[in-house]
Design an enzyme around this catalytic site. Structure first.
Site, short mmCIF file in Angstrom:
data_model
loop_
_atom_site.label_atom_id
_atom_site.label_comp_id
_atom_site.label_asym_id
_atom_site.label_seq_id
_atom_site.Cartn_x
_atom_site.Cartn_y
_atom_site.Cartn_z
CG HIS A 19 -31.98 2.80 -60.80
ND1 HIS A 19 -30.84 2.02 -60.86
CD2 HIS A 19 -31.64 3.99 -61.39
CE1 HIS A 19 -29.87 2.69 -61.46
NE2 HIS A 19 -30.33 3.89 -61.78
N GLY A 79 -27.46 2.57 -64.93
CA GLY A 79 -26.16 1.93 -64.74
C GLY A 79 -25.63 2.07 -63.32
CD1 TRP A 80 -22.58 -0.86 -63.56
CD2 TRP A 80 -22.36 -1.31 -61.39
NE1 TRP A 80 -22.67 -2.21 -63.41
CE2 TRP A 80 -22.53 -2.52 -62.09
CE3 TRP A 80 -22.20 -1.33 -60.01
CZ2 TRP A 80 -22.55 -3.75 -61.45
CZ3 TRP A 80 -22.21 -2.57 -59.37
CH2 TRP A 80 -22.38 -3.75 -60.09
N PRO A 110 -25.31 5.76 -59.85
CG PRO A 110 -27.60 5.46 -59.66
CD PRO A 110 -26.32 4.71 -59.62
#
Length: 201
Positions: free
Chosen positions: A73, A82-83, A85
């Protein structure tokens, strides 16, 4: 006995990274590319481990509850869930970095295997910062790939994420922050929050 590992590649960059990972003895690696469609839960359930490289979808609970699943990630979890970052790290003057973690049914959740930080500079755009974050991601993947491939991480005790720092961002949150045309740009230095085309999953 041959161990089977599925690598889910969310975009062409991570497909190239995945196929360059060194082979491991008695390990068969298969690849799925997002543009060609997602493997079914039944297909994923037939693997000994699943590795997500910017895969832009949540894996079903029936998979992550029964197969060791790992996620790379582009955020310093748990603060960068989430989207996009990288964009949020600049906007909120937060943490920028990369995390490798074992997945559970929640978004960017689950025990952390390793993570690393990069400073946010005053002249950073999201596109510039993403380059450094991606380098951190690739270093984490290279360091821990043999453990994932051979199963040495599957039963290791790992510490849970510290929830007090957790924030999960959605596509809708990002749309309120940055105009959609900037999110599709390849890196506009005129706007610090323009993310570029890299998938954030």
């Amino acid at each position: 006995m041959t161990r089977k590992v599925m690598i889910l590649c969310g975009n062409p960059h991570w497909s190239l990274v995945a196929i360059k990972l060194p082979p491991c003895e008695n390990v068969r690696v298969d690849y799925a590319v997002w543009s060609e469609g997602a493997p079914s839960p039944a297909t994923l359930a037939g693997y000994d481990a699943v590795l997500s490289l910017h895969w832009p979808a949540i894996l079903p609970a029936e998979v992550v509850d029964n197969v060791p699943c790992y996620n790379l990630h582009p955020g310093f979890l748990p603060s960068g869930r989430g989207w996009h970052p990288v964009t949020w790290a600049i906007y909120e003057e937060g943490y920028a970095g990369a995390t490798l973690h074992r997945m559970d049914a929640q978004v960017d959740h689950g025990p952390i295997i390793a993570r690393d930080l990069t400073p946010i500079r005053s002249d950073d755009t999201a596109a510039k910062l993403l380059i450094r974050v991606r380098a951190l991601e690739e270093a984490l993947l290279k360091a821990h790939w043999p453990e994932i491939a051979t199963g040495r991480l599957d039963n290791r005790e790992l510490s849970p994420q510290v929830e007090e720092f957790a924030r999960t961002k959605t596509k809708a949150d990002l749309a309120r922050l940055v105009p959609p045309h900037l999110l599709l740009a390849t890196g506009d230095d005129g706007d610090r929050l323009g993310q570029g085309v890299d998938s954030p999953a």
